[in-house]
Design a protein around this motif. Sequence first.
Motif, mmCIF file in Angstrom:
data_model
loop_
_atom_site.group_PDB
_atom_site.id
_atom_site.type_symbol
_atom_site.label_atom_id
_atom_site.label_comp_id
_atom_site.label_asym_id
_atom_site.label_seq_id
_atom_site.Cartn_x
_atom_site.Cartn_y
_atom_site.Cartn_z
ATOM 1 N N LEU A 36 0.817 -1.211 0.000
ATOM 2 C CA LEU A 36 0.000 0.000 0.000
ATOM 3 C C LEU A 36 0.853 1.264 0.000
ATOM 4 C CD1 LEU A 36 -2.718 -1.062 2.596
ATOM 5 C CD2 LEU A 36 -2.937 -0.995 0.105
ATOM 6 N N ASP A 37 2.182 1.095 0.013
ATOM 7 C CA ASP A 37 3.130 2.208 0.027
ATOM 8 C C ASP A 37 2.941 3.091 1.261
ATOM 9 O OD1 ASP A 37 5.348 3.460 -1.053
ATOM 10 O OD2 ASP A 37 4.147 4.926 -2.148
ATOM 11 N N ILE A 38 2.733 2.436 2.418
ATOM 12 C CA ILE A 38 2.608 3.134 3.697
ATOM 13 C C ILE A 38 3.929 2.981 4.439
ATOM 14 C CG2 ILE A 38 1.439 3.151 5.943
ATOM 15 C CD1 ILE A 38 -1.090 2.182 4.498
ATOM 16 N N ASP A 39 4.521 4.098 4.824
ATOM 17 C CA ASP A 39 5.805 4.087 5.524
ATOM 18 C C ASP A 39 5.655 3.492 6.914
ATOM 19 O OD1 ASP A 39 7.142 5.335 3.415
ATOM 20 O OD2 ASP A 39 6.625 7.330 4.170
ATOM 21 N N LEU A 40 6.616 2.640 7.288
ATOM 22 C CA LEU A 40 6.614 2.075 8.629
ATOM 23 C C LEU A 40 7.165 3.072 9.637
ATOM 24 C CD1 LEU A 40 7.873 -1.531 7.897
ATOM 25 C CD2 LEU A 40 5.544 -0.778 8.290
ATOM 26 N N VAL A 41 8.120 3.886 9.195
ATOM 27 C CA VAL A 41 8.739 4.882 10.059
ATOM 28 C C VAL A 41 8.541 6.242 9.416
ATOM 29 C CG1 VAL A 41 10.897 5.654 11.096
ATOM 30 C CG2 VAL A 41 10.465 3.204 10.807
#
Length: 111
Positions: A88-93
Amino acid sequence: MYATNVRNLKRNPSEALRHAEQEPILILKGNQPNAVILNLKRSLGDMDGQLKPALAASLFQDRVLSLGAAAQISGLSLSEFIDHLTQLDIDLVVADRQTPKELETLDSWLS
């Protein structure tokens, strides 16, 4: 499908939740459809496996939930949830105000 407006929902949310146990609830705002309430255990059936990860990803992205809590809600293992977020191209950090200073310090150490 049962329909109610925002005013009735605010006045008696328990009634809407009781109806949602039987069928989806359409929420109207200004006589226009605005939202749907679904009972996750009853209404979704096969969609349950898709909706929970999507909901958990959204809550993680908005920083409402930690990574671990979001993974638990999603029903996926932590590594599967991380893969889901990556797709989903969601950053973890997420960088904060301190990040540039930390990068400068790291660069000076590595020099």
